[in-house]
Design a protein around this motif. Structure first.
Motif, PDB file in Angstrom:
ATOM      1  N   ARG A   1     239.233  -1.666  48.667  1.00  0.00           N
ATOM      2  CA  ARG A   1     238.602  -0.447  48.140  1.00  0.00           C
ATOM      3  C   ARG A   1     237.954   0.350  49.267  1.00  0.00           C
ATOM      4  N   GLU A   2     237.291  -0.337  50.171  1.00  0.00           N
ATOM      5  CA  GLU A   2     236.639   0.359  51.283  1.00  0.00           C
ATOM      6  C   GLU A   2     237.661   0.961  52.240  1.00  0.00           C
ATOM      7  N   ALA A   3     238.780   0.265  52.443  1.00  0.00           N
ATOM      8  CA  ALA A   3     239.832   0.795  53.323  1.00  0.00           C
ATOM      9  C   ALA A   3     240.438   2.070  52.732  1.00  0.00           C
ATOM     10  N   VAL A   4     240.655   2.077  51.424  1.00  0.00           N
ATOM     11  CA  VAL A   4     241.207   3.261  50.762  1.00  0.00           C
ATOM     12  C   VAL A   4     240.205   4.411  50.830  1.00  0.00           C
ATOM     13  N   ARG A   5     238.934   4.113  50.553  1.00  0.00           N
ATOM     14  CA  ARG A   5     237.902   5.153  50.638  1.00  0.00           C
ATOM     15  C   ARG A   5     237.866   5.764  52.040  1.00  0.00           C
ATOM     16  N   ARG A   6     237.877   4.914  53.055  1.00  0.00           N
ATOM     17  CA  ARG A   6     237.804   5.394  54.433  1.00  0.00           C
ATOM     18  C   ARG A   6     239.035   6.234  54.797  1.00  0.00           C
ATOM     19  N   ALA A   7     240.214   5.813  54.335  1.00  0.00           N
ATOM     20  CA  ALA A   7     241.434   6.556  54.649  1.00  0.00           C
ATOM     21  C   ALA A   7     241.377   7.977  54.084  1.00  0.00           C
ATOM     22  N   PHE A   8     240.860   8.125  52.880  1.00  0.00           N
ATOM     23  CA  PHE A   8     240.755   9.458  52.294  1.00  0.00           C
ATOM     24  C   PHE A   8     239.692  10.298  52.995  1.00  0.00           C
ATOM     25  N   VAL A   9     238.547   9.698  53.288  1.00  0.00           N
ATOM     26  CA  VAL A   9     237.466  10.439  53.951  1.00  0.00           C
ATOM     27  C   VAL A   9     237.907  10.934  55.326  1.00  0.00           C
ATOM     28  N   GLU A  10     238.711  10.133  56.017  1.00  0.00           N
ATOM     29  CA  GLU A  10     239.136  10.485  57.375  1.00  0.00           C
ATOM     30  C   GLU A  10     240.398  11.347  57.415  1.00  0.00           C
ATOM     31  N   ALA A  11     241.002  11.590  56.269  1.00  0.00           N
ATOM     32  CA  ALA A  11     242.297  12.268  56.228  1.00  0.00           C
ATOM     33  C   ALA A  11     242.266  13.663  56.844  1.00  0.00           C
TER      34      ALA A  11
ATOM     35  N   ALA B   1     248.887  17.026  56.710  1.00  0.00           N
ATOM     36  CA  ALA B   1     249.162  16.351  55.431  1.00  0.00           C
ATOM     37  C   ALA B   1     248.050  16.634  54.430  1.00  0.00           C
ATOM     38  N   PHE B   2     246.797  16.659  54.902  1.00  0.00           N
ATOM     39  CA  PHE B   2     245.674  16.932  54.016  1.00  0.00           C
ATOM     40  C   PHE B   2     245.751  18.351  53.455  1.00  0.00           C
ATOM     41  N   LEU B   3     246.013  19.323  54.319  1.00  0.00           N
ATOM     42  CA  LEU B   3     246.084  20.713  53.868  1.00  0.00           C
ATOM     43  C   LEU B   3     247.256  20.930  52.912  1.00  0.00           C
ATOM     44  N   ARG B   4     248.304  20.141  53.067  1.00  0.00           N
ATOM     45  CA  ARG B   4     249.472  20.274  52.186  1.00  0.00           C
ATOM     46  C   ARG B   4     249.100  19.942  50.740  1.00  0.00           C
ATOM     47  N   ILE B   5     248.324  18.901  50.522  1.00  0.00           N
ATOM     48  CA  ILE B   5     248.005  18.515  49.145  1.00  0.00           C
ATOM     49  C   ILE B   5     246.975  19.445  48.513  1.00  0.00           C
ATOM     50  N   SER B   6     246.234  20.164  49.357  1.00  0.00           N
ATOM     51  CA  SER B   6     245.224  21.086  48.814  1.00  0.00           C
ATOM     52  C   SER B   6     245.633  22.547  48.959  1.00  0.00           C
ATOM     53  N   ASP B   7     246.880  22.766  49.358  1.00  0.00           N
ATOM     54  CA  ASP B   7     247.361  24.134  49.603  1.00  0.00           C
ATOM     55  C   ASP B   7     246.515  24.850  50.651  1.00  0.00           C
ATOM     56  N   GLY B   8     245.931  24.080  51.559  1.00  0.00           N
ATOM     57  CA  GLY B   8     245.158  24.662  52.652  1.00  0.00           C
ATOM     58  C   GLY B   8     243.808  25.213  52.257  1.00  0.00           C
TER      59      GLY B   8
ATOM     60  N   SER C   1     237.612  18.657  52.781  1.00  0.00           N
ATOM     61  CA  SER C   1     237.677  17.220  53.061  1.00  0.00           C
ATOM     62  C   SER C   1     237.538  16.435  51.769  1.00  0.00           C
ATOM     63  N   TYR C   2     237.774  15.126  51.870  1.00  0.00           N
ATOM     64  CA  TYR C   2     237.385  14.208  50.799  1.00  0.00           C
ATOM     65  C   TYR C   2     235.981  13.698  51.107  1.00  0.00           C
ATOM     66  N   VAL C   3     235.172  13.546  50.075  1.00  0.00           N
ATOM     67  CA  VAL C   3     233.809  13.049  50.251  1.00  0.00           C
ATOM     68  C   VAL C   3     233.564  11.899  49.273  1.00  0.00           C
ATOM     69  N   PRO C   4     232.754  10.908  49.660  1.00  0.00           N
ATOM     70  CA  PRO C   4     232.477   9.777  48.772  1.00  0.00           C
ATOM     71  C   PRO C   4     231.726  10.208  47.516  1.00  0.00           C
TER      72      PRO C   4
END
Length: 304
Positions: free
Chosen positions: A249-259, A266-273, A277-280
């Protein structure tokens, strides 16, 4: 030569560190492949196109293959998560609340996306066609309404809660209520005349499902206007079962926060730019949605 006291201290520190290191290794042995699921707010082909680079990023960040599964509806994601067929999922806040209720708080929200203005959340808006004379919900009496899904926050639960506060019983107020199945389908239904108004998600003037459809040449923004906007809804969380290993769970959380910093494209692609960021997030952030889901359940029981 090490003193006996130093040698004992070193041995103790290694003993304490071993379980943590072992746990980190263990989850990769027990989970050599992870499945990430998403609730559809658009057609499946659009989801796959936007998320493919992000799946590659997650696979690299987590050190195991991550595959994407696009769900048929909101309930399917919840059941797949509970059955262990999906390891983590992107779901709307109402779907998360439903999952929390049916699993007796067995799910955990990890992160959510902050929009272009840094806000953590979004709104439910009601669209009508641009030429429609309606200016408010009251003006739509006897006409047809498009909702999205019974477990959608912006497409059902929040609208129903808002209408209740306005003294409007949707089943009595509207001529017909149609569940479209997705946010895109709700807009399409409005454009085609299946309904006279449609609820949808909306972040800012620059971020909305309608603008995403405009970018894909599926709609024209000038054909619609908003006559209602809800209070701020908590952001859609990335969710896991609490029974999953803590290290995972912590590894997944960290991967999203650091994306956003590690693989910006890749991050801008899923949010249409449009996101930052992802935040906890914490379980308490979604208590309002759990309370709202229980309210909807009470409303349904009264009508049955």
């Amino acid at each position: 030569m090490l003193s006996r006291r130093l040698a004992l201290a070193l041995a103790a520190s290694l003993t304490l560190a071993a379980p943590a290191l072992g746990q980190a290794e263990d989850w990769r042995r027990t989970h050599p492949e992870l499945v990430f699921s998403i609730i559809p707010s658009e057609n499946s082909s659009g989801v796959l196109d936007r998320y493919s680079p992000f799946m590659a990023y997650l696979s690299k960040a987590l050190g195991v293959k991550v595959t994407l599964r696009v769900a048929s509806d909101y309930a399917a994601v919840i059941e797949s998560l509970r059955a262990g067929q999906v390891h983590f999922a992107h779901m709307g806040p109402a779907a998360y609340a439903r999952a929390a209720i049916v699993t007796q708080n067995g799910v955990e929200p990890l992160v959510t996306m902050a929009n272009s203005q840094g806000a953590i959340g979004y709104y439910s808006v009601l669209y009508v066609r641009a030429a429609d004379p309606a200016q408010s919900l009251a003006d739509l009496r006897g006409r047809n309404l498009c909702l999205v899904d019974p477990n959608s926050a912006s497409g059902n639960n929040v609208p129903r809660f808002a209408m209740n506060k306005l003294g409007i019983d949707p089943e009595a107020h509207f001529g017909k209520i149609v569940y479209s199945g997705s946010h895109e389908n709700a807009v399409i239904g409005l454009g085609q005349g299946t309904c006279d108004a449609a609820f949808n998600w909306w972040n800012t003037e620059r971020e909305s499902n309608l603008l995403r459809m405009v970018a894909k040449s599926m709609a024209r923004a000038e054909d619609y206007r908003i006559i209602f906007r809800s209070d701020l809804i908590p952001g859609s969380p990335i969710t896991m079962m609490r029974s999953a290993p803590e290290a995972l769970r912590e590894a997944v959380r960290r991967a999203f926060v650091e994306a956003a910093a590690t693989d910006r494209e890749a991050f801008l692609r899923i949010s249409d730019g449009t996101a930052t960021s992802y935040v906890p997030v914490r379980t308490e952030d979604y208590q309002v949605m759990i309370d709202l889901s229980r309210f909807i359940d009470q409303m349904r029981r009264r009508r049955s």
